[in-house]
Write a protein that holds these residues in place. Structure first.
Motif: not given
Length: 400
Positions: A218-235, A286-297
């Motif tokens: 699942k893609i988290p809600e706070d990123i799921a509805k953002l306009p594409k393309p999504i250029i992402g960074f975590f850290g 949370p670390y557990a949620d990072l794959p969901g955020y990466n899925k949106a990138f």
């Protein structure tokens, strides 16, 4: 040593031992140290000693909260956070400029660790330090073997006393029975003071991050509805992050979004990032949620300023992006070039160009791309570490 003996050594080494580990706070983000010790704790008992810090605290809310947290965790005593993995949060006097206080902290830390070792009935321990700050204590605990595991050029951090940290590290390097480094540049630097230095690069939690390629993630809600393309960074957003590169990418794609997942360090000004309308600062997740955020990138960034700190770094996030199947645009760092698979950028304009090319060429998570990093697992890296430690212990006349 024959191949069969090498395989036997990697299976025998670092099993049934007691490890005293000096590292960052256990409750922080799961960095390389956590991944390594989680695997080693399957076969060994680990006493993880939280950091006493490399610098004096400042009069700000962040450091005040950190002191309160350390006091709270200290009152909890030794915590078994996972099977065979015990955490000690030691107390220290927070005035590092004074030599008298440093000596007091040395004795205080040593007494606390010895007490914890006695409580856990540790015998013939191996001390394993990821931090130069442990130098005054490492080698004074009745250890059978001392390891310094160097993953950064600590003296190059801007918020520390570089001269003092360099002196501590030299002391630790000279005392250590062996040194493990995570980057080739670190290896070349540290082996000058300790010839028993080896190179073991970072691994990746592939099974975790490849979930970004799973349709069920699942893609988290706070990123799921953002306009594409999504250029992402975590850290961490810190002073080694190239904010100009991030801003350039955002301005080149006003129709899309630049997403930053992570907190900003107290000494870093992120106001320029926050001023750009399509840069979204989502905070630490949370670390557990990072794959969901990466899925949106659609594309992932590793925008590091080039300096002595970053040239010695081996950015873990690059392997985690790749394990998520993402196209990656990174600054030109030696260890990123060693990994391969990334687009390299040297200027903000380069970042825009490379991001545009990545967006035009199969953006977003891709399982075939993720499988190219599969062999660089933490399991494989720990097998390398066992081999090196086993060889060093035998050379020193130690029993495995």
């Amino acid at each position: 040593m024959r191949r069969s003996e090498e395989m036997d050594l990697s299976k025998r080494a670092l099993r049934g031992r007691d490890l005293v580990v000096f590292s960052n706070d256990w409750d922080g983000d799961p960095l390389s140290k956590v991944h390594i010790m989680r695997i080693l704790s399957r076969d060994n008992r680990v006493l993880w000693v939280n950091s006493i810090g490399n610098r004096a605290p400042k009069a700000n809310a962040h450091d005040a909260q950190r002191i309160i947290k350390k006091l709270k965790t200290f009152t909890q005593g030794i915590r078994e956070v996972e099977p065979n993995l015990h955490v000690l949060a030691p107390l220290a006097i927070p005035f590092y400029g004074s030599e008298t206080v440093r000596q007091a902290n040395r004795h205080l830390l040593r007494l606390q660790v010895l007490r914890a070792m006695k409580q856990l009935k540790f015998e013939r321990p191996i001390s394993w330090s990821f931090l130069p700050a442990s130098a005054p204590v490492s080698g004074t605990l009745g250890e059978d073997f001392v390891v310094y595991h160097c993953v950064d050029e600590f003296s190059a951090f801007s918020d520390t006393n570089g001269k003092h940290i360099a002196e501590l590290e030299e002391r630790l390097l000279r005392r250590a029975d062996m040194c493990i480094t995570s980057a080739e540049r670190l290896y070349e630097n540290k082996k000058r003071m300790n010839p028993r230095t080896v190179l073991v690069r970072h691994g990746t939690d592939h099974a975790h991050f490849v979930k970004a390629c799973d349709p069920a993630t699942k893609i988290p809600e706070d990123i799921a509805k953002l306009p594409k393309p999504i250029i992402g960074f975590f850290g961490l957003v810190a002073d080694w992050i190239d904010q100009d590169a991030i801003i350039a990418c955002a301005k080149a794609h006003p129709e899309g979004s630049v997403v930053i997942v992570g907190k900003t360090t107290p000494d870093c000004d992120d106001s320029r990032l926050r001023a750009v309308p399509n840069i979204h600062m989502l905070g630490r997740k949370p670390y557990a949620d990072l794959p969901g955020y990466n899925k949106a990138f659609d594309v992932a960034l590793n925008p590091f300023v080039i300096n002595e700190l970053t040239l010695n770094s081996n950015p873990l996030k690059v392997r985690e992006y790749l394990a998520s199947g993402l196209p990656v645009v990174s600054s030109d760092l030696p260890e990123v070039r060693k990994v391969g698979l990334c687009r390299i950028a040297n200027t903000p304009e380069d970042y825009v160009k490379q991001v545009n090319e990545a967006l035009a060429d199969n953006p977003g998570p891709n399982r075939e791309r993720a499988e190219k990093i599969f062999h660089e697992s933490w399991e494989a890296r720990v097998a390398e570490i066992r081999q090196h430690v086993g060889e060093a212990m035998l050379a020193a006349g130690k029993k495995l």
